[in-house]
Write an enzyme that holds these catalytic residues in place. Structure first.
Site, PDB file in Angstrom:
ATOM      1  N   CYS A   2      13.804   2.133 -40.341  1.00  0.00           N
ATOM      2  CA  CYS A   2      14.612   2.782 -41.564  1.00  0.00           C
ATOM      3  C   CYS A   2      13.420   3.551 -42.379  1.00  0.00           C
ATOM      4  O   CYS A   2      12.314   3.571 -41.963  1.00  0.00           O
ATOM      5  CB  CYS A   2      15.179   1.934 -42.573  1.00  0.00           C
ATOM      6  N   ARG A  27      14.155   8.805 -39.574  1.00  0.00           N
ATOM      7  CA  ARG A  27      13.904   7.253 -39.263  1.00  0.00           C
ATOM      8  C   ARG A  27      15.124   6.594 -39.577  1.00  0.00           C
ATOM      9  O   ARG A  27      15.252   5.291 -38.992  1.00  0.00           O
ATOM     10  CB  ARG A  27      12.970   6.864 -40.493  1.00  0.00           C
ATOM     11  N   TRP A  73      18.834   2.833 -40.704  1.00  0.00           N
ATOM     12  CA  TRP A  73      19.096   2.804 -39.399  1.00  0.00           C
ATOM     13  C   TRP A  73      19.551   1.393 -39.315  1.00  0.00           C
ATOM     14  O   TRP A  73      18.769   0.344 -39.040  1.00  0.00           O
ATOM     15  CB  TRP A  73      18.111   3.281 -38.420  1.00  0.00           C
ATOM     16  N   ASN A  99      12.382  -2.481 -44.387  1.00  0.00           N
ATOM     17  CA  ASN A  99      12.177  -1.925 -42.881  1.00  0.00           C
ATOM     18  C   ASN A  99      11.921  -3.046 -42.048  1.00  0.00           C
ATOM     19  O   ASN A  99      11.042  -4.002 -42.414  1.00  0.00           O
ATOM     20  CB  ASN A  99      11.217  -0.951 -42.622  1.00  0.00           C
ATOM     21  N   GLY A 100      12.438  -3.241 -41.028  1.00  0.00           N
ATOM     22  CA  GLY A 100      11.906  -4.210 -39.984  1.00  0.00           C
ATOM     23  C   GLY A 100      13.233  -5.117 -39.794  1.00  0.00           C
ATOM     24  O   GLY A 100      14.221  -4.803 -39.981  1.00  0.00           O
ATOM     25  N   GLU A 477      15.236   6.692 -12.544  1.00  0.00           N
ATOM     26  CA  GLU A 477      15.199   7.000 -13.838  1.00  0.00           C
ATOM     27  C   GLU A 477      14.071   7.836 -13.839  1.00  0.00           C
ATOM     28  O   GLU A 477      13.858   8.835 -14.534  1.00  0.00           O
ATOM     29  CB  GLU A 477      14.889   5.668 -14.671  1.00  0.00           C
ATOM     30  N   LYS A 481      13.749  11.930 -15.476  1.00  0.00           N
ATOM     31  CA  LYS A 481      12.940  12.359 -16.595  1.00  0.00           C
ATOM     32  C   LYS A 481      12.135  13.547 -16.075  1.00  0.00           C
ATOM     33  O   LYS A 481      12.217  14.361 -16.851  1.00  0.00           O
ATOM     34  CB  LYS A 481      11.863  11.146 -16.730  1.00  0.00           C
ATOM     35  N   GLU A 484      14.836  16.683 -16.074  1.00  0.00           N
ATOM     36  CA  GLU A 484      15.577  17.282 -17.291  1.00  0.00           C
ATOM     37  C   GLU A 484      14.459  17.926 -18.105  1.00  0.00           C
ATOM     38  O   GLU A 484      15.127  18.547 -19.165  1.00  0.00           O
ATOM     39  CB  GLU A 484      16.133  16.092 -18.048  1.00  0.00           C
ATOM     40  N   HIS A 500      16.183   9.546   7.255  1.00  0.00           N
ATOM     41  CA  HIS A 500      17.499   9.767   7.700  1.00  0.00           C
ATOM     42  C   HIS A 500      17.766  11.051   7.293  1.00  0.00           C
ATOM     43  O   HIS A 500      18.969  11.460   7.044  1.00  0.00           O
ATOM     44  CB  HIS A 500      18.449   8.698   7.052  1.00  0.00           C
ATOM     45  N   LYS A 599      21.711  15.417 -26.983  1.00  0.00           N
ATOM     46  CA  LYS A 599      21.248  14.203 -27.255  1.00  0.00           C
ATOM     47  C   LYS A 599      22.664  13.042 -27.037  1.00  0.00           C
ATOM     48  O   LYS A 599      22.507  12.047 -26.378  1.00  0.00           O
ATOM     49  CB  LYS A 599      20.810  13.920 -28.703  1.00  0.00           C
TER      50      LYS A 599
END
Ligand code: F6R
Length: 604
Positions: A2, A27, A73, A99-100, A477, A481, A484, A500, A599
Site C-alpha cells: 500500500c 501501490r 491494496w 503497510n505490510g 510460461e 513471456k 508477449e 515428432h 492487463k
C-alpha cells in the site's frame, strides 16, 4: 503493498497528503484515507480511488497541520470504508496507517478482544492501534516500541496520538519508509515519489528503526529506543524513475520484487517448525471427501495450473485435470459436489475464468480461488480464497503473480496431503521458505549473463523452450513471456516430443532454452538435447547446482541454487523472465505495455 504519507508542519495537511497519495496510487488503489490532527483526530476515508477521497475531502473543512494518509491494496478484509486506513483504537486517541502483513494478527486480535478492545474492521492493521492503546501511558514512542515487540510480520507504520499533537511516530520492518526533511516541516512516505516535489533530502529508515517527527526535528531510534545518528540521503532520481524505484520498467521492478512477494505469500502460513497454518484460508470442510481436483485459468495463470496439476498428481491419490477457462466454458462440465475446483487468476476479473467458475459452481463444485486481488469478483464468488499477496502488478506481463501462484499451489498441495492422506513433510515446507532468498540469488548471479545472452535472441525468429514433467510446465510460461513482450516466436515442447515434428525447425544457432531440473527425467532430457546439439541448436541450459555435468550439451549453463525438484519451477522461471525482458529491450519494445495486450481481460 500500500502507500503511506505523512506530514508535520505549519501548512494544511490535505494538499500534501492528497498529492502524495496520488503519486503512490500505483501501490494500491482500492480504498484511501487520511487522518488530520486539529485539536482532535479526524479520520476521513473511503473505498475507491484517491479521486473518491478527494471528493470526500472537498466536502469537509480540513485545517490540521499534522496528518497521515494511506492508499490501500487490500490483504486482510475486502475493500470497504471500514477496512480503509487510518484505523483508530477504542478511544479515538490513536490513529494508525500500516503497510505490510501482520502474521499473528488473529492471535493478537483474540487476545485484545478478551481484554475488552472493540474492533471496527477486518484488517490486520487494527490490532496495531489497539496494541498501542494498551501500552500508551503518554509517551507514543515508548508505546509503539512495546507494541512492535508483540508483532510478527512486515510493517511500515505511522501513528498519531491526539494528546501528543505535535508529533508523528513511525517504525519500519521489511516495508519501506522514508522521511523527507524540510524547513519547519517534515514529510513521510513509504516511497520516494510521494515527496520528490517537496524535498530531495531524506532519511531512509532501515529495518527496526523508529522515528519521532515534529515540525522542526526528526529523531531516529533503534527498537530499544537508543538514538541513532542518521545520514541524510540526497535523491537524484526523476519522478518517473522514482515510481519504478530506479528500474527502467515496471516489469523489471516486479521481477526484482519476487523475493519479497513470495515471502509475503508465505507469511503466516508456515510456522518455524515447517507446519502449515492455512486452515483459516481453506476450511477443512472444503477439502474433506473430494474425489477429484480441477483447475481452470487463462494465460500465465493457466501455466501455474499446469504446475499445480503435476504437483497434485504426484502427491495425491486423486484424479487432477486442468483446463483453459475459455475451453471449459464450452465443454460438457464434468464437476460435481465432490470436485474441488481451483480457479487461478491474478486479477480475479478475467471473463472466461469467471464464466467457467460459474458453470462448475452450478454443478455443485467446491471452489477454491487463488487470486491477487482482495474483493475481486473471483474472491467474492469462491467458497474459499488463498490470496497471493503479491501487491499490485502494473506491467502487463505477469511475473510476481506467477511465482506467488506457484507458492500458493505448493502450500495447497501440502495441505491436501495433510488433510486427505494424513501425511506432512515439514522439511519440504522449510525448503519452500528458502525460495525467496534463492530467487534473490538467481537474480544477483545471473542477470548480467542473461542480458548478454538475450543479444543472441534479438535476430531470432523462433526460440524453443524444452522441459519434461514440471520443467515442461515451466517451459510453457517461459515461451509466453518471450512472445508477449519481445514478439519473438517462442514454443514450449516436452523434451520427448521434439523428434515428432518440431525438430525439423532446429538448425544451426536456433536458440533452445532447456530446463533440466527433474532428477528422474534428467537422462532422458539430456538425450533429447543431444538431438538438438546434433542439428547445431544453441542451448541455454538451466539446472540446479550439483545436479550433474551438462557441459556436453549446454552451450551456456546457468546453475540455480539447489532445492527440491518440486520447487525448481519457482527458480527456473526467473532467468526466463529476465531473458524475455532483455530480449524485448534489445528490440526496443515497450516492455510494460506490449502491443495488442491488456492487463485485465474482462471480455470473452
Ligand atoms: C501473461 C498474462 C496473461 C494473464 C491472463 C489471465 O503475462 O499476464 O496471460 O495471465 O490474461 O489473467 P488473470 O490471471 O488476471 O486471470
Amino acid at each position: 503493498m500500500c502507500g503511506i504519507v505523512g506530514y508535520v508542519g505549519l501548512q494544511e495537511v490535505a494538499p500534501f497528503l492528497l498529492q502524495g497519495l496520488k503519486k503512490l496510487e500505483y501501490r494500491g488503489y482500492d480504498s484511501a484515507g487520511i487522518c488530520e490532527l486539529n485539536g482532535k483526530l479526524h479520520v476521513h476515508k473511503t473505498q475507491g480511488r484517491i479521486a473518491d477521497l478527494e471528493c470526500l475531502l472537498n466536502q469537509k473543512v480540513i485545517s490540521g497541520s499534522v496528518g497521515i494518509g494511506h492508499t490501500r491494496w487490500a490483504t486482510h478484509g475486502a475493500p470497504s470504508d471500514d477496512n480503509a486506513h487510518p484505523h483508530y483504537d477504542c478511544t479515538g486517541n490513536i490513529a494508525v496507517v500500516h503497510n505490510g502483513i501482520i502474521e499473528n494478527y488473529q492471535d493478537l486480535k483474540t487476545l485484545l478482544i478478551a481484554e475488552g478492545h472493540v474492533f471496527r474492521s477486518e484488517t490486520d492493521t487494527e490490532v496495531i492501534s489497539h496494541l498501542i492503546e494498551k501500552y500508551y501511558q503518554g509517551n507514543l514512542l515508548e508505546a509503539i516500541g512495546l507494541a512492535i515487540k508483540d508483532l510478527r510480520g512486515s510493517y511500515a507504520i505511522a501513528v498519531l496520538a491526539q494528546d501528543s499533537p505535535d508529533e508523528l511516530v513511525v517504525v519500519r520492518q521489511d516495508s519501506p519508509l522514508v522521511i523527507g526533511l524540510g524547513m519547519g516541516e517534515n514529510y513521510l512516505a513509504s516511497d520516494i515519489p510521494a515527496i520528490l516535489d517537496y524535498t530531495r533530502n531524506v532519511y531512509i529508515l532501515e529495518d527496526g528503526e523508529m522515528a519521532r517527527m515534529t515540525r522542526d526535528t526528526v529523531e531516529v531510534f533503534n527498537k530499544e529506543l537508543v538514538p541513532i545518528d542518521k545520514a541524510v540521503f540526497q535523491v537524484e532520481w526523476d519522478p518517473i524513475q522514482a515510481e519504478k524505484e530506479g528500474f527502467a520498467d515496471f516489469m523489471l521492478k516486479e521481477i526484482h520484487e519476487q523475493p519479497k512477494a513470495v515471502r509475503d505469500t508465505l507469511a503466516g502460513r508456515i510456522d518455524q517448525d515447517g507446519n502449515l497454518t492455512i486452515s483459516h484460508d481453506i476450511p477443512v470442510s472444503l477439502v474433506k471427501g473430494i474425489t477429484k481436483v480441477q483447475f481452470i485459468a487463462c494465460g500465465t495463470a493457466y501455466h501455474a495450473s499446469l504446475y499445480g496439476k503435476c504437483l497434485l498428481e504426484d502427491l495425491l491419490e486423486l484424479p487432477v485435470e486442468t483446463e483453459l477457462a475459455s475451453e471449459y466454458r464450452y465443454k460438457r462440465v464434468k464437476a460435481d459436489a465432490n470436485t474441488l475446483l481451483i480457479v487461478i487468476s491474478q486479477s480475479g476479473e478475467t471473463a472466461d475464468t469467471l464464466g467457467a467458475l460459474r458453470l462448475a459452481k452450478a454443478k455443485g463444485a467446491r471452489v477454491l480461488a487463488i487470486t491477487n486481488v482482495v474483493g475481486s469478483t473471483l474472491a467474492r464468488e469462491a467458497d474459499a480464497v488463498m490470496f497471493t499477496h503479491a501487491g499490485p502488478e502494473i506491467a502487463v506481463a505477469s511475473t510476481k503473480a506467477y511465482t506467488t501462484q506457484l507458492a500458493c499451489l505448493y502450500l495447497i498441495a501440502a495441505y491436501l496431503q495433510e488433510q486427505l492422506l494424513g501425511r506432512v513433510d515439514p522439511s519440504s515446507l522449510i525448503a519452500l521458505t528458502k525460495i525467496p532468498d534463492q530467487i534473490a540469488s538467481v537474480l544477483a548471479m545471473h542477470e548480467e549473463r542473461l542480458r548478454d545472452y538475450a543479444q543472441k535472441l534479438v535476430k531470432a525468429t523462433d526460440a524453443f523452450f524444452l522441459g519434461r514433467g514440471l520443467d515442461y510446465a515451466s517451459a510453457m510460461e517461459g515461451q509466453l513471456k518471450l512472445k508477449e513482450i519481445s514478439y519473438i516466436h517462442g514454443e514450449a515442447l516436452a523434451g520427448g516430443e521434439l523428434k515428432h515434428g518440431t525438430l525439423a525447425l532446429v538448425m544451426p544457432d536456433v536458440p533452445v532454452i532447456a530446463l533440466v531440473t527433474q532428477s528422474l527425467l534428467k537422462e532422458k532430457m539430456v538425450s533429447n538435447l543431444k538431438e538438438v546439439k546434433a542439428r547445431g541448436g544453441d542451448i541455454l541450459l538451466l539446472a540446479l547446482a550439483d545436479s550433474g555435468d551438462f557441459s556436453d550439451v549446454g552451450d551456456e549453463i546457468l546453475l540455480l541454487p539447489s532445492t527440491l525438484d518440486f520447487l525448481a519451477p519457482l527458480l527456473t522461471v526467473i532467468p526466463m523472465q529476465v531473458l524475455a525482458y532483455y530480449a524485448a529491450k534489445a528490440r526496443n519494445c515497450d516492455v510494460d505495455k506490449p502491443r495488442n495486450l491488456a492487463k485485465s481481460v474482462t471480455v470473452e
